[in-house]
Design an enzyme around this catalytic site. Structure first.
Site, mmCIF file in Angstrom:
data_model
loop_
_atom_site.group_PDB
_atom_site.id
_atom_site.type_symbol
_atom_site.label_atom_id
_atom_site.label_comp_id
_atom_site.label_asym_id
_atom_site.label_seq_id
_atom_site.Cartn_x
_atom_site.Cartn_y
_atom_site.Cartn_z
ATOM 1 N N CYS A 185 -27.408 -18.727 -5.063
ATOM 2 C CA CYS A 185 -27.420 -17.363 -3.807
ATOM 3 C C CYS A 185 -28.418 -17.717 -2.916
ATOM 4 O O CYS A 185 -28.150 -17.142 -1.818
ATOM 5 C CB CYS A 185 -27.218 -16.132 -4.935
ATOM 6 S SG CYS A 185 -29.205 -16.840 -5.388
ATOM 7 N N GLY A 206 -20.048 -6.176 -7.440
ATOM 8 C CA GLY A 206 -20.965 -5.134 -7.340
ATOM 9 C C GLY A 206 -20.442 -3.853 -6.273
ATOM 10 O O GLY A 206 -20.602 -2.759 -6.974
ATOM 11 N N GLU A 241 -19.845 -14.967 3.033
ATOM 12 C CA GLU A 241 -20.366 -16.079 2.259
ATOM 13 C C GLU A 241 -19.244 -17.116 1.331
ATOM 14 O O GLU A 241 -18.401 -16.393 0.896
ATOM 15 C CB GLU A 241 -20.900 -15.477 0.953
ATOM 16 C CG GLU A 241 -22.094 -16.601 0.145
ATOM 17 C CD GLU A 241 -23.038 -15.843 -0.964
ATOM 18 O OE1 GLU A 241 -21.541 -14.600 -1.727
ATOM 19 O OE2 GLU A 241 -22.854 -16.534 -1.633
ATOM 20 N N GLY A 259 -23.428 -11.737 -9.198
ATOM 21 C CA GLY A 259 -23.048 -12.206 -8.769
ATOM 22 C C GLY A 259 -22.025 -12.047 -7.600
ATOM 23 O O GLY A 259 -23.352 -11.343 -6.730
ATOM 24 N N ALA A 299 -36.770 -20.233 -4.915
ATOM 25 C CA ALA A 299 -38.088 -19.863 -5.549
ATOM 26 C C ALA A 299 -38.232 -19.668 -6.924
ATOM 27 O O ALA A 299 -37.854 -20.142 -7.748
ATOM 28 C CB ALA A 299 -37.489 -17.450 -5.524
ATOM 29 N N GLU A 322 -27.928 -8.278 -7.859
ATOM 30 C CA GLU A 322 -28.065 -9.171 -7.515
ATOM 31 C C GLU A 322 -26.957 -9.743 -6.965
ATOM 32 O O GLU A 322 -25.969 -11.037 -7.668
ATOM 33 C CB GLU A 322 -29.147 -10.775 -8.295
ATOM 34 C CG GLU A 322 -30.793 -9.717 -8.759
ATOM 35 C CD GLU A 322 -31.098 -9.161 -7.911
ATOM 36 O OE1 GLU A 322 -31.313 -10.036 -6.812
ATOM 37 O OE2 GLU A 322 -32.815 -9.323 -8.677
ATOM 38 N N LEU A 323 -26.731 -9.609 -5.326
ATOM 39 C CA LEU A 323 -25.490 -10.180 -5.432
ATOM 40 C C LEU A 323 -25.113 -11.545 -4.241
ATOM 41 O O LEU A 323 -26.413 -12.116 -3.980
ATOM 42 C CB LEU A 323 -24.908 -8.963 -4.616
ATOM 43 C CG LEU A 323 -24.199 -7.736 -5.641
ATOM 44 C CD1 LEU A 323 -24.159 -6.436 -5.448
ATOM 45 C CD2 LEU A 323 -23.800 -8.260 -6.934
ATOM 46 N N ALA A 376 -23.795 -14.761 -13.696
ATOM 47 C CA ALA A 376 -22.995 -15.514 -12.412
ATOM 48 C C ALA A 376 -22.888 -17.482 -13.446
ATOM 49 O O ALA A 376 -24.026 -17.663 -14.217
ATOM 50 C CB ALA A 376 -23.536 -15.346 -11.319
ATOM 51 N N LYS A 390 -23.227 -10.614 -21.030
ATOM 52 C CA LYS A 390 -21.747 -11.016 -20.815
ATOM 53 C C LYS A 390 -21.893 -11.885 -19.983
ATOM 54 O O LYS A 390 -22.667 -12.120 -18.517
ATOM 55 C CB LYS A 390 -21.164 -10.176 -20.400
ATOM 56 C CG LYS A 390 -19.311 -10.381 -20.186
ATOM 57 C CD LYS A 390 -18.873 -9.595 -19.160
ATOM 58 C CE LYS A 390 -19.104 -11.382 -17.732
ATOM 59 N NZ LYS A 390 -18.269 -12.215 -17.837
ATOM 60 N N GLY A 439 -16.501 -7.351 -19.698
ATOM 61 C CA GLY A 439 -17.105 -6.681 -19.042
ATOM 62 C C GLY A 439 -17.782 -5.240 -18.408
ATOM 63 O O GLY A 439 -18.967 -4.561 -18.214
HETATM 64 P P1 NAD Z 1 -18.700 -13.506 -10.159
HETATM 65 O O1 NAD Z 1 -18.564 -11.745 -8.940
HETATM 66 O O2 NAD Z 1 -17.312 -13.598 -9.744
HETATM 67 O O3 NAD Z 1 -18.759 -13.175 -11.549
HETATM 68 C C1 NAD Z 1 -20.426 -12.757 -12.032
HETATM 69 C C2 NAD Z 1 -20.662 -12.539 -12.954
HETATM 70 O O4 NAD Z 1 -20.053 -10.951 -13.103
HETATM 71 C C3 NAD Z 1 -19.313 -12.697 -14.485
HETATM 72 O O5 NAD Z 1 -19.747 -12.440 -15.336
HETATM 73 C C4 NAD Z 1 -18.324 -12.227 -13.890
HETATM 74 O O6 NAD Z 1 -17.317 -12.502 -15.254
HETATM 75 C C5 NAD Z 1 -18.519 -10.454 -14.032
HETATM 76 N N1 NAD Z 1 -17.771 -9.343 -13.280
HETATM 77 C C6 NAD Z 1 -16.811 -9.913 -11.774
HETATM 78 N N2 NAD Z 1 -16.391 -8.609 -11.545
HETATM 79 C C7 NAD Z 1 -16.616 -7.418 -13.286
HETATM 80 C C8 NAD Z 1 -16.419 -6.289 -13.026
HETATM 81 N N3 NAD Z 1 -15.463 -5.716 -12.365
HETATM 82 N N4 NAD Z 1 -16.590 -5.894 -14.317
HETATM 83 C C9 NAD Z 1 -18.080 -6.562 -14.938
HETATM 84 N N5 NAD Z 1 -17.857 -7.502 -14.598
HETATM 85 C C10 NAD Z 1 -17.210 -8.780 -14.008
HETATM 86 O O7 NAD Z 1 -19.547 -14.182 -9.325
HETATM 87 P P2 NAD Z 1 -19.828 -16.013 -9.140
HETATM 88 O O8 NAD Z 1 -18.321 -16.828 -8.850
HETATM 89 O O9 NAD Z 1 -20.205 -16.230 -11.187
HETATM 90 O O10 NAD Z 1 -21.337 -15.775 -9.000
HETATM 91 C C11 NAD Z 1 -21.562 -16.700 -7.399
HETATM 92 C C12 NAD Z 1 -22.098 -14.952 -6.684
HETATM 93 O O11 NAD Z 1 -23.022 -14.745 -7.306
HETATM 94 C C13 NAD Z 1 -21.956 -15.672 -5.432
HETATM 95 O O12 NAD Z 1 -21.756 -14.990 -4.558
HETATM 96 C C14 NAD Z 1 -24.289 -14.945 -5.657
HETATM 97 O O13 NAD Z 1 -24.475 -15.393 -4.141
HETATM 98 C C15 NAD Z 1 -23.617 -14.542 -6.612
HETATM 99 N N6 NAD Z 1 -25.093 -14.604 -7.138
HETATM 100 C C16 NAD Z 1 -26.534 -14.280 -6.930
HETATM 101 C C17 NAD Z 1 -27.952 -13.828 -7.343
HETATM 102 C C18 NAD Z 1 -28.292 -12.989 -6.579
HETATM 103 O O14 NAD Z 1 -29.964 -13.093 -7.231
HETATM 104 N N7 NAD Z 1 -28.896 -12.244 -5.617
HETATM 105 C C19 NAD Z 1 -27.696 -14.877 -7.915
HETATM 106 C C20 NAD Z 1 -26.734 -15.828 -8.326
HETATM 107 C C21 NAD Z 1 -25.172 -16.552 -8.031
#
Ligand code: NAD
Length: 509
Positions: free
Chosen positions: A297, A246, A397, A241, A460, A263-264, A160, A185, A225
């Site tokens: 996150c 997820g 969120e 992400g 953390a 990790e969402l 992310a 990626k 991806g």
């Molecule tokens: P996002 O879901 O928009 O994107 C995250 C990643 O997933 C990017 O690399 C994106 O290109 C890829 N992606 C998205 N849809 C996809 C698909 N269908 N197939 C393949 N790849 C895909 O998230 P973001 O805006 O970059 O980050 C913010 C989010 O991430 C928040 O919800 C945050 O809570 C979460 N996050 C969670 C953690 C954790 O450890 N739980 C850590 C960091 C961020």
């Protein structure tokens, strides 16, 4: 305007120098993808995307390299990560400059993110000598029963924007010492941070004479991806992400019986008890709610306060928010940097409208600032919203600095409020009552992967396992025994008795 232009050119120049220092080569640049900075909205660089055939080739190379890498003794694999850690230490400031420019972090948080990479390298080097299996007593005489752990295969890492390098390195350092190869990626928003991290790892690979293809970086968007998600050569798909992402990819990985580590999103709360040290709580809350402009996150999004202290605490919080300096992280005095893009700002605006429609009152913040100075960047005042209950908007969120405040009257109610939302990443309680602290961490307490006492929800350390339950996805990364997800387990029974007794007393020929 002159100031904006001056700052823009300063930023781009700094980033270019840092990319060069990290060893990013000219082949990364092109014309089909732009890297923007949320600090100013300016284009930092133009990059070359990888097409479907290149993604396919990258997975193929990682798959082929795995066959060699898995045979290298684990402590020797650890030497590669040791060298990567040294290079990251040497280039800590360079990488932090790029992370700051792309993710909008203040300097100490950007440096902290690179430090997290260095820390996980240290951890993984130690782990490379500790890929322990157990030996169990066999029920049969003259038999030995044991387990062994073996490299798994290609690990696909999707990351992310908000932790552009740390979370990736948790995966990569462990996967590589475990004997896996990696295809990464990164977020399309933070490609320069990825290119710099990859260049440093590639240098470590060369210097340690490890197989050249064990680490592949693919510069692509979610369409690219998808190729990684669906490819059966990818044994483990580790994806960080949004819950939306997820929900989309988990069934796709399951359909091909791949392994997924998710990790969402989070929706993290702190409970504040009447016994809490309010000054300490105040500092913990402000850092967790406002740090990284609410784009962690683990950012604190909900405050569950005992009704007897809510007015006192919110007054102190509003005062503290009033002292926060908001603005470009290039100016060291600023503690709150920008949102990553316009969409985040629109989401924040909409959430605040929804919150008010659902009975909330904005106590402070919520407005865009510095729009004249930075017309293409989105700086906002962090908001605190008093809510009558945890309505729908509180359950979602919103990736921006909004802190919703609700009250409780007894501690069981507070725990129920903490657990009410669909996400389950981080949580904390501020209390001086040990009974409350223990109840919060007990089986019937917080249902989150992280349950803290007297510190906030974010920040953390790498030594503990990191991850969360429910819609957060259930994955665990980083410390403790998270390494096991990057390996396959085999159970071995060795018969040295010269006879063939069967288990459970079964008689056959
Ligand atoms: P996002 O879901 O928009 O994107 C995250 C990643 O997933 C990017 O690399 C994106 O290109 C890829 N992606 C998205 N849809 C996809 C698909 N269908 N197939 C393949 N790849 C895909 O998230 P973001 O805006 O970059 O980050 C913010 C989010 O991430 C928040 O919800 C945050 O809570 C979460 N996050 C969670 C953690 C954790 O450890 N739980 C850590 C960091 C961020």
């Amino acid at each position: 305007m002159t100031e904006t232009l001056t700052q823009s050119s300063v930023l781009t120049t700094r980033v270019k120098a840092a990319l060069e220092a990290c060893g990013v080569d000219a082949s990364a640049y092109g014309t089909d993808r732009s890297s923007f900075s949320p600090l100013t909205g300016e284009v930092l660089a133009q990059l070359r995307s990888h097409g479907a055939d290149e993604v396919d080739a990258a997975i193929g190379k990682a798959d082929a390299a795995f066959k060699t890498w898995r045979e290298v003794p684990a402590p020797e694999r650890g030497n590669l990560i040791k060298r990567w850690g040294e290079l990251l230490t040497e280039h800590k400031e360079d990488l932090a400059v790029i992370v700051q420019a792309e993710a909008g972090k203040i300097t100490s948080e950007a440096l902290g993110e690179v430090q997290e990479m260095i820390d996980i390298c240290d951890f993984a080097v130690g782990q490379s000598r500790m890929l322990y299996g157990k030996t169990m007593p066999s029920e049969r005489p003259g038999h030995r029963l044991m387990e062994t752990w073996h490299p798994l295969g290609v690990v696909g890492v999707i990351s992310a924007f908000n932790f552009p390098v740390a979370v990736y390195s948790w995966n990569t350092a462990l996967a590589l010492v475990c004997g896996d190869t990696v295809v990464w990626k990164p977020s399309e928003i933070t490609m320069l941070s990825a290119l710099a991290s990859h260049a440093l790892l590639a240098r470590a690979v060369r210097e340690c004479q490890a197989p050249a293809d064990i680490h592949q970086l693919i510069v692509t968007d979610r369409v690219g991806g998808q190729l990684l998600v669906k490819d059966p050569r990818v044994a483990l798909l580790s994806a960080t992400g949004s819950v939306r992402m997820g929900r989309e990819i988990a069934p796709q990985v399951a359909e091909r019986f791949g392994r997924a580590l998710l990790e969402l999103g989070g929706n993290n709360a702190a409970i504040v008890s009447p016994t809490a040290d309010l000054d300490l709580a105040l500092r913990g809350i402000v850092f967790s709610a406002v740090g990284t402009a609410g784009q962690r996150c683990t950012s604190m999004r909900r405050l569950i306060v005992h009704e007897s202290i809510v007015d006192q605490l919110t007054e102190k919080l509003v005062q503290a928010y009033g002292t926060l300096s908001i603005g470009s992280p290039l100016d060291e005095k600023n503690l709150v940097g920008p949102l990553v893009h316009e969409r985040s700002f629109k989401d924040m605006e909409q959430a605040l409208v929804d919150a008010q429609e659902q009975g909330g009152t904005i106590l402070t913040g919520g407005k865009r600032v510095l729009a004249d100075e930075f017309p293409n960047a989105y700086y906002v005042e962090p908001a605190i919203v008093r809510m009558p209950s945890q309505t729908q908007v509180v359950h979602d969120e919103t990736f921006a600095p909004i802190l919703y405040v609700v009250t409780y009257s007894d501690f069981d109610e507070a725990i129920a409020l903490n657990n009410e939302v669909p996400q389950g990443l981080s949580s904390s309680v501020f209390t001086q009552d040990q009974g409350e602290a223990e109840r919060f961490m007990a089986a019937s307490g917080s249902d989150c992967g992280i349950a803290n006492v007297n510190i906030g929800t974010s920040g953390a350390e790498i030594g503990g396992a990191f991850g969360g339950e429910k819609e957060t996805g259930g994955g665990r990364e980083s410390g403790s025994d998270s390494w096991k997800v990057y390996m396959r387990q085999a159970t071995n029974t060795v018969n040295y008795s010269g006879k063939l007794p069967l288990a459970q007393g079964v008689e056959f020929i």
